[in-house]
Design a protein around this motif. Structure first.
Motif, PDB file in Angstrom:
ATOM      1  N   GLU A  50       6.358   7.480  -4.375  1.00 47.65           N
ATOM      2  CA  GLU A  50       7.069   6.828  -3.279  1.00 47.65           C
ATOM      3  C   GLU A  50       6.493   7.199  -1.917  1.00 47.65           C
ATOM      4  O   GLU A  50       6.615   6.443  -0.975  1.00 47.65           O
ATOM      5  CB  GLU A  50       8.552   7.216  -3.324  1.00 47.65           C
ATOM      6  CG  GLU A  50       9.269   6.705  -4.549  1.00 47.65           C
ATOM      7  CD  GLU A  50      10.713   7.169  -4.617  1.00 47.65           C
ATOM      8  OE1 GLU A  50      11.229   7.736  -3.630  1.00 47.65           O
ATOM      9  OE2 GLU A  50      11.329   6.965  -5.681  1.00 47.65           O
ATOM     10  N   GLU A  72       6.530   3.561  -0.761  1.00 48.82           N
ATOM     11  CA  GLU A  72       7.170   3.069   0.455  1.00 48.82           C
ATOM     12  C   GLU A  72       6.572   3.658   1.724  1.00 48.82           C
ATOM     13  O   GLU A  72       6.617   3.026   2.764  1.00 48.82           O
ATOM     14  CB  GLU A  72       8.674   3.379   0.420  1.00 48.82           C
ATOM     15  CG  GLU A  72       9.401   2.634  -0.670  1.00 48.82           C
ATOM     16  CD  GLU A  72      10.898   2.908  -0.659  1.00 48.82           C
ATOM     17  OE1 GLU A  72      11.362   3.739   0.155  1.00 48.82           O
ATOM     18  OE2 GLU A  72      11.601   2.292  -1.467  1.00 48.82           O
ATOM     19  N   SER A  95       5.738  -2.970  -1.802  1.00 47.26           N
ATOM     20  CA  SER A  95       6.926  -2.146  -1.557  1.00 47.26           C
ATOM     21  C   SER A  95       6.824  -1.330  -0.263  1.00 47.26           C
ATOM     22  O   SER A  95       7.794  -0.711   0.154  1.00 47.26           O
ATOM     23  CB  SER A  95       7.137  -1.183  -2.727  1.00 47.26           C
ATOM     24  OG  SER A  95       5.960  -0.393  -2.911  1.00 47.26           O
ATOM     25  N   LYS A  97       6.988   0.245   3.258  1.00 43.94           N
ATOM     26  CA  LYS A  97       7.883   0.100   4.401  1.00 43.94           C
ATOM     27  C   LYS A  97       7.338   0.790   5.639  1.00 43.94           C
ATOM     28  O   LYS A  97       7.694   0.427   6.752  1.00 43.94           O
ATOM     29  CB  LYS A  97       9.256   0.674   4.059  1.00 43.94           C
ATOM     30  CG  LYS A  97       9.976  -0.104   2.980  1.00 43.94           C
ATOM     31  CD  LYS A  97      11.321   0.489   2.672  1.00 43.94           C
ATOM     32  CE  LYS A  97      11.990  -0.325   1.565  1.00 43.94           C
ATOM     33  NZ  LYS A  97      13.215   0.297   1.113  1.00 43.94           N
ATOM     34  N   TYR A  98       6.511   1.807   5.462  1.00 43.55           N
ATOM     35  CA  TYR A  98       6.008   2.576   6.596  1.00 43.55           C
ATOM     36  C   TYR A  98       4.550   2.959   6.360  1.00 43.55           C
ATOM     37  O   TYR A  98       4.217   3.521   5.319  1.00 43.55           O
ATOM     38  CB  TYR A  98       6.850   3.845   6.768  1.00 43.55           C
ATOM     39  CG  TYR A  98       6.389   4.746   7.881  1.00 43.55           C
ATOM     40  CD1 TYR A  98       6.709   4.483   9.206  1.00 43.55           C
ATOM     41  CD2 TYR A  98       5.621   5.868   7.599  1.00 43.55           C
ATOM     42  CE1 TYR A  98       6.283   5.310  10.230  1.00 43.55           C
ATOM     43  CE2 TYR A  98       5.191   6.708   8.614  1.00 43.55           C
ATOM     44  CZ  TYR A  98       5.518   6.430   9.924  1.00 43.55           C
ATOM     45  OH  TYR A  98       5.092   7.242  10.921  1.00 43.55           O
TER      46      TYR A  98
END
Length: 107
Positions: A50, A72, A95, A97-98
């Motif tokens: 992740e 992520e 997936s 996000k950052y």
């Protein structure tokens, strides 16, 4: 083992000689280690990853991360990237996000 942090170890290339169960890793931090090269499919065997932190190394090329469907957060700050092609999304997971690419010499 769910969280792996390697710091200040002068590892120039990731290889499979570092033995651990990649399938269990959620967070992988290899920071300030003079890392120059990540084999293009190295992270393919990390299905639960992740968070990937490869900051403060000397990377010039982005590893392929599209097979990491849970990824992520990616930190690539303080490396030697000067050209990243984000128009070709084949290197980044959907997936994501950052993404931190600060403190690189990106043109």
């Amino acid at each position: 083992l769910y969280y792996l942090t390697i710091k200040d170890c002068h590892i120039q290339k990731l290889t499979n000689s570092i033995k651990f169960d990649k399938e269990q890793i959620i967070e992988f931090h290899l920071v300030s280690s003079q890392l120059e090269l990540v084999p293009i499919n190295y992270f393919k065997g990390f299905p639960n990853l992740e968070w990937l932190n490869l900051s403060r190394n000397v990377l010039k090329q982005l590893p392929k991360l599209t097979t990491n469907l849970k990824l992520e957060l990616i930190d690539l700050s303080y490396n030697n990237f000067f050209n990243l092609e984000f128009s070709n999304a084949s290197y980044l997971p959907i997936s994501l996000k950052y993404l931190n690419i600060s403190h690189n010499d990106i043109k």
